[in-house]
Each structure stands twice: as C-alpha cells, then as structure tokens.
Design a protein around this motif. Structure first.
Motif, PDB file in Angstrom:
ATOM      1  N   ASP A  47      44.913  45.507  42.773  1.00 19.48           N
ATOM      2  CA  ASP A  47      45.947  45.635  41.535  1.00 19.48           C
ATOM      3  C   ASP A  47      44.858  45.348  40.386  1.00 19.48           C
ATOM      4  O   ASP A  47      43.939  44.653  40.611  1.00 19.48           O
ATOM      5  N   GLU A  48      45.280  46.049  39.292  1.00 18.33           N
ATOM      6  CA  GLU A  48      44.565  45.607  37.956  1.00 18.33           C
ATOM      7  C   GLU A  48      45.559  45.463  36.809  1.00 18.33           C
ATOM      8  O   GLU A  48      46.450  46.482  36.613  1.00 18.33           O
ATOM      9  N   TRP A  49      45.123  44.672  36.043  1.00 19.77           N
ATOM     10  CA  TRP A  49      45.961  44.291  34.719  1.00 19.77           C
ATOM     11  C   TRP A  49      45.184  44.423  33.630  1.00 19.77           C
ATOM     12  O   TRP A  49      43.887  44.232  33.609  1.00 19.77           O
TER      13      TRP A  49
ATOM     14  N   ASN B 263      35.584  52.400  39.254  1.00 21.15           N
ATOM     15  CA  ASN B 263      34.889  50.901  39.424  1.00 21.15           C
ATOM     16  C   ASN B 263      35.024  50.363  40.821  1.00 21.15           C
ATOM     17  O   ASN B 263      34.658  49.383  41.217  1.00 21.15           O
ATOM     18  N   ARG B 264      35.639  51.345  41.601  1.00 24.40           N
ATOM     19  CA  ARG B 264      35.545  50.968  43.140  1.00 24.40           C
ATOM     20  C   ARG B 264      34.056  50.830  43.589  1.00 24.40           C
ATOM     21  O   ARG B 264      33.733  50.160  44.653  1.00 24.40           O
TER      22      ARG B 264
ATOM     23  N   GLN C 298      38.044  38.673  42.966  1.00 18.48           N
ATOM     24  CA  GLN C 298      38.891  38.798  41.327  1.00 18.48           C
ATOM     25  C   GLN C 298      37.614  39.173  40.370  1.00 18.48           C
ATOM     26  O   GLN C 298      36.595  38.372  40.563  1.00 18.48           O
TER      27      GLN C 298
ATOM     28  N   SER D 266      41.107  42.906  44.283  1.00 13.61           N
ATOM     29  CA  SER D 266      40.709  43.782  45.406  1.00 13.61           C
ATOM     30  C   SER D 266      40.946  43.123  46.601  1.00 13.61           C
ATOM     31  O   SER D 266      40.397  41.948  46.764  1.00 13.61           O
TER      32      SER D 266
ATOM     33  N   THR E 100      40.477  42.869  31.046  1.00 13.33           N
ATOM     34  CA  THR E 100      41.265  43.520  32.370  1.00 13.33           C
ATOM     35  C   THR E 100      40.711  42.367  33.460  1.00 13.33           C
ATOM     36  O   THR E 100      39.932  41.629  33.443  1.00 13.33           O
ATOM     37  N   ARG E 101      41.809  42.413  34.492  1.00 12.87           N
ATOM     38  CA  ARG E 101      41.735  41.545  35.687  1.00 12.87           C
ATOM     39  C   ARG E 101      42.085  42.439  36.855  1.00 12.87           C
ATOM     40  O   ARG E 101      43.202  43.063  36.919  1.00 12.87           O
ATOM     41  N   ARG E 102      41.039  42.244  37.802  1.00 17.71           N
ATOM     42  CA  ARG E 102      41.209  43.153  38.918  1.00 17.71           C
ATOM     43  C   ARG E 102      41.035  42.244  40.120  1.00 17.71           C
ATOM     44  O   ARG E 102      40.044  41.417  40.249  1.00 17.71           O
TER      45      ARG E 102
ATOM     46  N   THR F  45      37.410  39.397  36.183  1.00 18.90           N
ATOM     47  CA  THR F  45      37.742  39.693  34.861  1.00 18.90           C
ATOM     48  C   THR F  45      36.758  40.133  33.916  1.00 18.90           C
ATOM     49  O   THR F  45      35.575  39.586  34.107  1.00 18.90           O
TER      50      THR F  45
END
Length: 255
Positions: free
Chosen positions: A176-178, A79-80, A217, A207, A203-205, A219
């Motif tokens: 970071d990703e949650w 997903n980058r 950000q 970068s 998910t929440r990322r 989601t």
C-alpha cells in the motif's frame, strides 16, 4: 491441476518468445484476457496464471483500470524496481547519495507495522540532479533478518536495495502507498538545501512479500516541481504493458 499448470507455462513460454523476438515491442499492449483465452482456448484463470508468470520474469507489467502512480517530469515511474532503477529507466540524470545505512532498533515503527521484531536496517538516501540540487529524500526501513546482518558493513549490492533483498530471497509482491503534502522540517530542509516550511510531496509505502510479511517501509519527500502523483481510471478490466527482458517495466510508457 498438473494439466492446468502445464497450460499456463506453455502460454507464458509462447508469449515470452514473442517478446524476446521483438514481435511484441516494449511499451506495447498485450491483447486483453478475453482475446488470449480465445487464442489459446483456455480459461481466463489459466491466462491470468500465465500473465502472472511473465510478470514475475519482469517481461510484463499488469495494471488495473484504476490506480495511482508517481511521475517524474511527467513520466510514470515503476517504484517496484526501486527509485534508482525507475529513474534510470525514465532517462533521468539523477544520482544517489547514501546518507545512512545501519542497523537500528525502533519499537514505535514495529508497533505501527504490527510486527514482533524491533530491529530494522535503516537506509536514508538523497536523489540529486547533475547540478547538485536534491529532488528527493527517502528513508527506508527493512525488518532485520540474519541474511541482512552484513549489509550495513558491506553495502548494498550494486547500490540497489531491491537487488540486495532479492539476493537473499526477499521480494515485495504487493503493498500500500499513501500520499500527502507537508512542510519541510529544519533537518530536512538542510539536507535538501531548501527553505524550512517549503511544501513537498510526502509518500509512505509499505510493501509485503507473497506470504504477507512486511518487506519494507519507505517514506519519501519529493520535489513537487519534478514529481507528481498520477491517478488513473477507466473501464478496461485489465491492461498489460510490455517491459524488456532485463526486468524493466513499461510504466514509463502511457498506460
């Protein structure tokens, strides 16, 4: 220092030629850092600089022995590159519907991200299967800068947020990703054409760029029937997988 820079650039050029020539095939593994230090008779630090150079060129993707990745139908996604590119590289027949692209003010989000500006570019998108079934809802928020001011009116470059940001010199290098699960709210269920209260992967990322500043950000609500969170572990200190010369990553390969 200049001599060391020349060394890592030389190594990167040699490996790049091998990748472009097909001597090293996409999806295969590069030799480990230890093997490369022996081959080129340089330090591990120099090898890592060379690998970093290849990564910036989109020729390789380097992963630690421990990590977490989102998969679609069992295939790992990078997903980058953005969901559009990542899903396309996976061969997924998924189209994108833009629900929202506009400038907004969000003091609450600015506080959560600990940034001064409260203006963001808001981008909401649905990922939809050929038969019309949505499988993902994502909401991206990018801190607004002058170079992005015309994007809400002119649209994304080639439909890609990643390309749009890159065109004005904004690139994410880390973050970071949650991940969690939660029930769909009424408005989300309507957009996704599902039942209120269905449990989806959430998910929440966040970068950041090389300077540490927030780039985005995002989601995402992901259909658990198609998406999963993959956790990897191992003893190997590093693994380097090859991508193609156009910047595609090998994350869709087992790694």
């Amino acid at each position: 220092m200049p001599k060391q820079v020349l060394k890592h650039q030389r190594i990167a050029r040699v490996l790049a030629r091998e990748i472009h020539s097909g001597a090293l095939e996409p999806g295969s593994r590069l030799p480990g850092e230890h093997a490369l230090t022996r081959r080129f008779a340089v330090s591990r630090a120099t090898v890592r600089q060379a690998l970093d150079e290849l990564s910036k060129q989109g020729l390789i993707s380097t992963h630690a022995g421990v990590g977490s990745f989102v998969t679609f139908d069992g295939g790992l996604l990078d997903n980058r590159l953005g969901w559009t590119r990542a899903l396309a590289d996976q061969g997924a027949q998924v189209t994108t519907e833009v629900l929202r692209l506009e400038a907004v003010r969000d003091a609450r989000l600015a506080g959560e991200l600990d940034i001064e500006g409260v203006e963001f570019m808001a981008l909401d998108r649905l990922r939809v299967l050929p038969e019309g079934t949505p499988v993902a809802l994502e909401r991206s928020r990018v801190p607004m800068v002058p170079a992005l001011a015309d994007v809400p009116l002119g649209g994304l470059l080639d439909g890609s947020l990643t390309k749009t940001l890159a065109a004005v010199g904004i690139r994410a290098t880390h973050g970071d990703e949650w991940a969690s699960v939660r029930q769909l709210a009424t408005d989300e269920a309507t957009l996704l054409r599902r039942q209120v209260g269905e449990v989806w992967l959430n998910t929440r990322r966040v970068s950041r760029g090389a300077d540490g500043r927030i780039v985005e950000q995002v989601t995402s609500l992901l259909d658990p029937a198609r998406f999963q969170l993959h956790l990897g572990f191992g003893e190997s200190p590093d693994e380097t997988a090859l991508g193609s010369g156009d910047g595609a990553s090998a994350m869709k390969q087992p790694r």
